[in-house]
Scaffold this motif. Structure first.
Motif, PDB file in Angstrom:
ATOM      1  N   ASP A  23       0.823  -1.212   0.000  1.00 23.79           N
ATOM      2  CA  ASP A  23       0.000   0.000   0.000  1.00 23.79           C
ATOM      3  C   ASP A  23       0.859   1.265   0.000  1.00 23.79           C
ATOM      4  O   ASP A  23       0.493   2.268  -0.608  1.00 23.79           O
ATOM      5  N   ALA A  25       4.012   1.535  -1.141  1.00 21.89           N
ATOM      6  CA  ALA A  25       5.074   1.536  -2.144  1.00 21.89           C
ATOM      7  C   ALA A  25       4.710   2.360  -3.373  1.00 21.89           C
ATOM      8  O   ALA A  25       3.559   2.424  -3.789  1.00 21.89           O
ATOM      9  N   SER A  26       5.740   2.958  -3.947  1.00 19.37           N
ATOM     10  CA  SER A  26       5.583   3.666  -5.218  1.00 19.37           C
ATOM     11  C   SER A  26       5.448   2.628  -6.335  1.00 19.37           C
ATOM     12  O   SER A  26       5.796   1.459  -6.145  1.00 19.37           O
ATOM     13  N   PRO A  27       4.968   3.032  -7.501  1.00 18.59           N
ATOM     14  CA  PRO A  27       4.904   2.091  -8.626  1.00 18.59           C
ATOM     15  C   PRO A  27       6.275   1.477  -8.937  1.00 18.59           C
ATOM     16  O   PRO A  27       6.361   0.284  -9.250  1.00 18.59           O
ATOM     17  N   HIS A  28       7.319   2.263  -8.820  1.00 15.32           N
ATOM     18  CA  HIS A  28       8.664   1.739  -9.070  1.00 15.32           C
ATOM     19  C   HIS A  28       9.023   0.662  -8.055  1.00 15.32           C
ATOM     20  O   HIS A  28       9.545  -0.402  -8.409  1.00 15.32           O
ATOM     21  N   LYS A  29       8.736   0.916  -6.801  1.00 14.54           N
ATOM     22  CA  LYS A  29       9.028  -0.045  -5.732  1.00 14.54           C
ATOM     23  C   LYS A  29       8.186  -1.317  -5.903  1.00 14.54           C
ATOM     24  O   LYS A  29       8.666  -2.420  -5.630  1.00 14.54           O
ATOM     25  N   ALA A 129      16.099   4.057 -10.048  1.00 13.17           N
ATOM     26  CA  ALA A 129      15.242   4.497  -8.936  1.00 13.17           C
ATOM     27  C   ALA A 129      15.210   6.014  -8.813  1.00 13.17           C
ATOM     28  O   ALA A 129      14.156   6.611  -8.591  1.00 13.17           O
ATOM     29  N   ALA A 132      13.008   7.478 -11.430  1.00  9.93           N
ATOM     30  CA  ALA A 132      11.593   7.168 -11.212  1.00  9.93           C
ATOM     31  C   ALA A 132      10.970   8.084 -10.174  1.00  9.93           C
ATOM     32  O   ALA A 132       9.778   8.398 -10.258  1.00  9.93           O
ATOM     33  N   THR A 133      11.751   8.533  -9.206  1.00  4.84           N
ATOM     34  CA  THR A 133      11.204   9.392  -8.152  1.00  4.84           C
ATOM     35  C   THR A 133      11.206  10.856  -8.564  1.00  4.84           C
ATOM     36  O   THR A 133      10.554  11.674  -7.922  1.00  4.84           O
TER      37      THR A 133
END
Length: 134
Positions: A23, A25-29, A129, A132-133
């Motif tokens: 819940d 986590a980012s889409p990348h994670k 990473a 992505a952020t």
């Protein structure tokens, strides 16, 4: 009796921890978590092949295929991803086929091949990473 109750509570706690991680986590994670889950399942499958533990081998390979087909492959944006998404889609298809082969033939070589491919993809994904952020 206490042991069973404790095991159930520990299992429930682990599920809540995993759900909370997903819940938050980012889409990348989330993609990293999918790679990690598939690699963990394949590591378990490899040990099961070596120990001739057929049920565990089958369950673990099925779990990895499920993660690849219903997690990694489904997450591809074929419109925005262009040629790269198409190539990843084909690679995920190939991995699933190799895992089916590995399951049928208890092939350590096929498992190691897919582990190597997933590890390379995971490392590349982890390497972006910062992008992505941003």
């Amino acid at each position: 009796m206490f042991g069973t109750s404790y095991a159930n509570r520990a299992s429930a706690y682990a599920r809540v921890g995993t759900e909370t991680s997903v819940d938050a986590a980012s889409p990348h994670k989330l993609i990293l978590m999918l790679y990690d889950g598939a690699l963990l399942a394949l590591g378990t499958a490899l040990v099961a092949v070596r120990n001739k533990d057929i049920p565990t081998k089958g369950q673990s390979i099925s779990k990895a295929i499920n993660i690849i087909d219903n997690g990694l492959k489904v997450s591809l944006d074929m419109n925005a991803g262009g040629e790269l998404a198409g190539r990843l889609h084909a690679l995920y298809e190939y991995m699933s086929e190799r895992l089916l082969y590995a399951n049928l033939h208890s092939s350590e070589a096929a498992l190691n091949e897919v582990i190597g491919l997933l590890t390379s993809l995971r490392e590349a994904w982890a390497g972006i990473a910062d992008q992505a952020t941003a």
